[in-house]
Design a protein around this motif. Structure first.
Motif, PDB file in Angstrom:
ATOM      1  N   SER A  70      -8.536 -24.496   3.879  1.00 43.90           N
ATOM      2  CA  SER A  70      -9.481 -24.683   4.773  1.00 43.90           C
ATOM      3  C   SER A  70      -9.407 -24.454   6.116  1.00 43.90           C
ATOM      4  O   SER A  70      -9.650 -23.828   6.939  1.00 43.90           O
ATOM      5  CB  SER A  70     -10.504 -25.803   4.495  1.00 43.90           C
ATOM      6  OG  SER A  70     -10.807 -25.835   3.082  1.00 43.90           O
ATOM      7  N   LEU A  86     -16.791 -25.584   7.151  1.00 50.20           N
ATOM      8  CA  LEU A  86     -17.558 -24.500   6.554  1.00 50.20           C
ATOM      9  C   LEU A  86     -16.605 -24.250   5.381  1.00 50.20           C
ATOM     10  O   LEU A  86     -17.017 -24.133   4.082  1.00 50.20           O
ATOM     11  CB  LEU A  86     -17.896 -23.406   7.238  1.00 50.20           C
ATOM     12  CG  LEU A  86     -18.883 -22.252   6.456  1.00 50.20           C
ATOM     13  CD1 LEU A  86     -19.929 -22.802   5.720  1.00 50.20           C
ATOM     14  CD2 LEU A  86     -19.320 -21.242   7.084  1.00 50.20           C
ATOM     15  N   ALA A  87     -15.327 -23.722   5.578  1.00 50.39           N
ATOM     16  CA  ALA A  87     -14.499 -23.235   4.489  1.00 50.39           C
ATOM     17  C   ALA A  87     -14.134 -24.436   3.620  1.00 50.39           C
ATOM     18  O   ALA A  87     -14.323 -24.029   2.116  1.00 50.39           O
ATOM     19  CB  ALA A  87     -13.254 -22.786   5.321  1.00 50.39           C
ATOM     20  N   VAL A 134     -16.272 -26.870   2.450  1.00 47.74           N
ATOM     21  CA  VAL A 134     -17.369 -26.805   1.913  1.00 47.74           C
ATOM     22  C   VAL A 134     -17.569 -25.724   0.753  1.00 47.74           C
ATOM     23  O   VAL A 134     -17.696 -25.971  -0.729  1.00 47.74           O
ATOM     24  CB  VAL A 134     -18.661 -27.073   2.587  1.00 47.74           C
ATOM     25  CG1 VAL A 134     -20.063 -26.881   1.665  1.00 47.74           C
ATOM     26  CG2 VAL A 134     -18.589 -28.247   3.401  1.00 47.74           C
ATOM     27  N   LEU A 135     -17.359 -24.578   1.284  1.00 46.53           N
ATOM     28  CA  LEU A 135     -17.261 -23.664   0.217  1.00 46.53           C
ATOM     29  C   LEU A 135     -16.185 -23.534  -1.011  1.00 46.53           C
ATOM     30  O   LEU A 135     -16.643 -22.990  -2.151  1.00 46.53           O
ATOM     31  CB  LEU A 135     -17.233 -22.028   0.873  1.00 46.53           C
ATOM     32  CG  LEU A 135     -18.334 -21.916   2.174  1.00 46.53           C
ATOM     33  CD1 LEU A 135     -18.108 -20.606   2.837  1.00 46.53           C
ATOM     34  CD2 LEU A 135     -19.613 -21.632   1.377  1.00 46.53           C
ATOM     35  N   LEU A 136     -15.116 -23.912  -0.349  1.00 45.83           N
ATOM     36  CA  LEU A 136     -13.917 -23.908  -1.360  1.00 45.83           C
ATOM     37  C   LEU A 136     -14.208 -25.128  -2.360  1.00 45.83           C
ATOM     38  O   LEU A 136     -13.801 -24.606  -3.602  1.00 45.83           O
ATOM     39  CB  LEU A 136     -12.628 -24.063  -0.715  1.00 45.83           C
ATOM     40  CG  LEU A 136     -12.088 -22.893   0.196  1.00 45.83           C
ATOM     41  CD1 LEU A 136     -10.940 -23.166   0.911  1.00 45.83           C
ATOM     42  CD2 LEU A 136     -12.021 -21.565  -0.661  1.00 45.83           C
ATOM     43  N   THR A 141     -17.127 -26.330  -3.348  1.00 48.42           N
ATOM     44  CA  THR A 141     -18.058 -26.061  -4.336  1.00 48.42           C
ATOM     45  C   THR A 141     -17.555 -24.945  -5.312  1.00 48.42           C
ATOM     46  O   THR A 141     -18.142 -25.198  -6.349  1.00 48.42           O
ATOM     47  CB  THR A 141     -19.380 -25.749  -3.519  1.00 48.42           C
ATOM     48  OG1 THR A 141     -18.967 -24.571  -2.505  1.00 48.42           O
ATOM     49  CG2 THR A 141     -20.025 -26.834  -2.587  1.00 48.42           C
ATOM     50  N   ALA A 142     -16.839 -24.035  -4.786  1.00 47.40           N
ATOM     51  CA  ALA A 142     -16.328 -23.079  -5.806  1.00 47.40           C
ATOM     52  C   ALA A 142     -15.486 -23.754  -6.894  1.00 47.40           C
ATOM     53  O   ALA A 142     -15.618 -23.352  -8.019  1.00 47.40           O
ATOM     54  CB  ALA A 142     -15.853 -22.168  -4.992  1.00 47.40           C
TER      55      ALA A 142
END
Length: 229
Positions: free
Chosen positions: A61, A215-216, A218-220, A222-223
């Motif tokens: 991230s 933001l990164a 959170v995206l990583l 959740t993925a």
């Protein structure tokens, strides 16, 4: 948005007290306060980073977020906002922009900002933001006494960011999942450490350019969770 409004008022009140006290301090006194703030900021950042559960996600991230931040030049944009506010306020303080950027990051990067704002947006319970208001108010006294009036304008950043999180509360409830919040807190802690280095004059790091790492992560995360990793 009562919690956010009270938070902003607390920052303004604390900044006012800090400015009044700072004007009576000699330069050596202001320097030692800045040093103390830098050390405390490092401590807070380290405590936050220890929340990390998956260090590889945090590292990825920071790399991806840092690259995105450099391309977008977020640090430059935030400094331009600070310069505009300085011009609007007709301030000649040399530390105006540093005070604004530093205080904005410290007051907005942390679990209390995220959880408190979302909690108020979902249930109307602003108790966590009231507690944050006391902490930010006390911190703004110290920041403003050494970094000047720019600190008070961080109240605008708090209003915009926390207000947006509160309005979007229900849609952002997943950020309160422990798996997401821990990695988000750890990544935010690294940004706080960068601020500590700045205050201590160790090295000026483009902390704002690392903001996309939030933001990164959170995206990583959740993925990763959706894939069962």
């Amino acid at each position: 948005m009562r919690g956010t409004i009270i938070n902003a008022v607390a920052i303004l009140a604390g900044s006012g007290i800090g400015l009044a006290a700072g004007s009576r301090l000699p330069e050596r006194g202001q320097r030692i306060i800045t040093t103390g703030l830098g050390l405390c900021t490092l401590l807070i950042g380290v405590q936050m980073t220890l929340k990390a559960q998956n260090i590889l996600v945090v590292i990825a991230s920071m790399v991806l977020g840092g690259l995105a931040g450099e391309l977008l030049d977020i640090e430059g944009a935030l400094e331009r906002v600070g310069e505009w506010l300085k011009s609007w306020a007709r301030s000649s303080a040399g530390t105006f922009v540093t005070g604004y950027v530093t205080a904005s990051l410290v007051f907005c990067v942390g679990p209390m900002t995220i959880v408190g704002s979302i909690q108020e947006g979902i249930s109307g319970n602003a108790d966590l933001l009231y507690a944050k208001s006391l902490l930010d108010g006390a911190a703004s006294v110290a920041f403003a006494s050494s970094l000047g009036i720019g600190v008070s304008f961080a109240a605008l950043t708090v209003l915009v960011l926390q207000g947006a999180l509160t309005v979007l509360g229900a849609k952002l409830a997943f950020l309160m999942w422990p798996e997401v919040l821990n990695e988000l807190t750890a990544t935010g802690g690294l940004l706080i450490i960068a601020i500590g280095f700045l205050l201590l004059d160790v090295k000026r790091l483009p902390g704002a350019n690392l903001l996309p790492a939030l933001l990164a992560v959170v995206l990583l995360t959740t993925a990763r969770l959706s894939l069962g990793w």
